[in-house]
Design a protein around this motif. Sequence first.
Motif, PDB file in Angstrom:
ATOM      1  N   UNK A  93       0.828  -1.183   0.000  1.00 31.21           N
ATOM      2  CA  UNK A  93       0.000   0.000   0.000  1.00 31.21           C
ATOM      3  C   UNK A  93       0.866   1.237   0.000  1.00 31.21           C
ATOM      4  N   UNK A  94       0.256   2.362  -0.351  1.00 27.64           N
ATOM      5  CA  UNK A  94       0.944   3.650  -0.419  1.00 27.64           C
ATOM      6  C   UNK A  94       0.246   4.618   0.511  1.00 27.64           C
ATOM      7  N   UNK A  95       1.017   5.276   1.397  1.00 23.58           N
ATOM      8  CA  UNK A  95       0.489   6.271   2.320  1.00 23.58           C
ATOM      9  C   UNK A  95       0.929   7.643   1.844  1.00 23.58           C
ATOM     10  N   UNK A  96      -0.043   8.516   1.577  1.00 21.12           N
ATOM     11  CA  UNK A  96       0.226   9.890   1.179  1.00 21.12           C
ATOM     12  C   UNK A  96      -0.304  10.807   2.271  1.00 21.12           C
ATOM     13  N   UNK A  97       0.589  11.543   2.901  1.00 20.23           N
ATOM     14  CA  UNK A  97       0.191  12.397   4.010  1.00 20.23           C
ATOM     15  C   UNK A  97      -0.094  13.818   3.525  1.00 20.23           C
ATOM     16  N   UNK A  98      -1.160  13.956   2.798  1.00 25.40           N
ATOM     17  CA  UNK A  98      -1.791  15.218   2.416  1.00 25.40           C
ATOM     18  C   UNK A  98      -3.025  14.866   1.592  1.00 25.40           C
ATOM     19  N   UNK A  99      -3.986  15.797   1.526  1.00 24.19           N
ATOM     20  CA  UNK A  99      -5.266  15.493   0.873  1.00 24.19           C
ATOM     21  C   UNK A  99      -5.557  16.447  -0.270  1.00 24.19           C
ATOM     22  N   UNK A 100      -4.530  16.909  -0.944  1.00 19.04           N
ATOM     23  CA  UNK A 100      -4.712  17.767  -2.106  1.00 19.04           C
ATOM     24  C   UNK A 100      -5.017  16.900  -3.325  1.00 19.04           C
ATOM     25  N   UNK A 101      -6.165  17.071  -3.977  1.00 20.36           N
ATOM     26  CA  UNK A 101      -6.523  16.184  -5.094  1.00 20.36           C
ATOM     27  C   UNK A 101      -5.508  16.206  -6.242  1.00 20.36           C
ATOM     28  N   UNK A 102      -4.979  17.375  -6.590  1.00 21.37           N
ATOM     29  CA  UNK A 102      -4.017  17.437  -7.697  1.00 21.37           C
ATOM     30  C   UNK A 102      -2.770  16.624  -7.381  1.00 21.37           C
ATOM     31  N   UNK A 129     -14.023  13.275  -4.346  1.00 19.40           N
ATOM     32  CA  UNK A 129     -13.002  13.540  -5.364  1.00 19.40           C
ATOM     33  C   UNK A 129     -11.809  12.616  -5.174  1.00 19.40           C
ATOM     34  N   UNK A 130     -11.386  12.442  -3.928  1.00 18.66           N
ATOM     35  CA  UNK A 130     -10.247  11.562  -3.657  1.00 18.66           C
ATOM     36  C   UNK A 130     -10.581  10.111  -3.989  1.00 18.66           C
ATOM     37  N   UNK A 131     -11.784   9.691  -3.632  1.00 19.96           N
ATOM     38  CA  UNK A 131     -12.207   8.325  -3.969  1.00 19.96           C
ATOM     39  C   UNK A 131     -12.187   8.095  -5.466  1.00 19.96           C
ATOM     40  N   UNK A 132     -12.611   9.088  -6.232  1.00 20.51           N
ATOM     41  CA  UNK A 132     -12.619   8.957  -7.692  1.00 20.51           C
ATOM     42  C   UNK A 132     -11.201   8.888  -8.270  1.00 20.51           C
ATOM     43  N   UNK A 133     -10.223   9.361  -7.492  1.00 18.33           N
ATOM     44  CA  UNK A 133      -8.820   9.278  -7.921  1.00 18.33           C
ATOM     45  C   UNK A 133      -8.166   7.960  -7.524  1.00 18.33           C
ATOM     46  N   UNK A 134      -8.925   7.080  -6.882  1.00 20.18           N
ATOM     47  CA  UNK A 134      -8.403   5.768  -6.531  1.00 20.18           C
ATOM     48  C   UNK A 134      -8.014   5.604  -5.077  1.00 20.18           C
ATOM     49  N   UNK A 135      -8.374   6.565  -4.223  1.00 18.18           N
ATOM     50  CA  UNK A 135      -8.031   6.463  -2.804  1.00 18.18           C
ATOM     51  C   UNK A 135      -8.947   5.440  -2.136  1.00 18.18           C
ATOM     52  N   UNK A 136      -8.334   4.482  -1.437  1.00 15.41           N
ATOM     53  CA  UNK A 136      -9.076   3.406  -0.787  1.00 15.41           C
ATOM     54  C   UNK A 136      -9.392   3.707   0.678  1.00 15.41           C
ATOM     55  N   UNK A 137      -8.527   4.496   1.310  1.00 18.25           N
ATOM     56  CA  UNK A 137      -8.740   4.818   2.726  1.00 18.25           C
ATOM     57  C   UNK A 137      -8.382   6.273   2.982  1.00 18.25           C
TER      58      UNK A 137
END
Length: 333
Positions: free
Chosen positions: A167-176, A298-306
């Motif tokens: 899995x990949x953890x991204x610590x920010x919630x900016x859609x771009x 928006x994040x879910x549509x970009x493929x974010x699972x959690x």
Amino acid sequence: MDFGLVLQTDPPASAVVELMRRAERNGFGYGWTFDSAVLWQEPFVIYSQILARTERLIVGPMVTNPSTRTWEVTASTFATLNEMYGNRTVCGIGRGDSALRVAGRRPNTLARLGDAIDAIRDLAEGREAVVDGSRMRIPWIENSELPVWMAAYGPKALALAGRKADGFILQLADPFLTEWMVKAVRTAAAEAGRDPDALTICVAAPAYIGDDLDHAREQCRWFGGMVGNHVADLVSRYGDHSGAVPESLTAYIKERQGYDYAHHGRTGNPDTAFVPDEIVDRFCLLGPAEAHIEKLERLRDLGVDQFAVYAMHDAKERTLDAYGERVIPALTG
């Protein structure tokens, strides 16, 4: 979409356990904590209490590193928790920031991190692995499962996550930036012959439910400073305008003066005055529940699972309850 809660392990540990129980009651599936032995209490001790007092919550560090514990100790600890409570653990891991720098050490190299991901997973699942040149296996482990998720920002780290991690953890919630980084991770996975869609994508950021945006921003501004530590590393490695990292990530740290880990991840951190409101709004989720739902869709549509909620602010309980009542049902159906 799954949801997680991220906390620091400040004393008393009982308060951490109770917030995790509240999160489970509100529909959260994951309980994460920071892992810095000098700054906070030992998380793995607290995980045992969380697991004992919850039914389905999956726990793990956001994030551990390959240096503060030996790899066989990390693997054995996860496997022990799995044996006691079922396979309810996940290993979030990165190069190491606060845990190492506050002790005067440098973060790990990506090469060492990649080796650690393989070894910790193999050992925790009962397979043989190489640790510091020695082959070993933990003989008592049976039926243990340990997904390893890697935190990353820069191009080489994103590529490593795609090649090695579950899995990949991204610590920010900016859609771009989320779209840019998820694409980099999945491209690396495909190039390594892996199924890019098999990687779990976890976005972690502060979420603050409330109508007073100015107050919410001040409660969450610390996050821009924390991310700025990693961004400063990227700038020193790649430069300001190399094109290797989006300028929308790097530009805001130009006024950054330094960072005192005594205030790491805390509201009112005096070293985060350089963080503008725009960054707080982009990196975090603020405002009424409807605004959170809109951004999470928006994040879910970009493929974010959690989505993992950082709750280091003065509205922990209100935010957890609002997520349980409004946000989680809207995203999970």
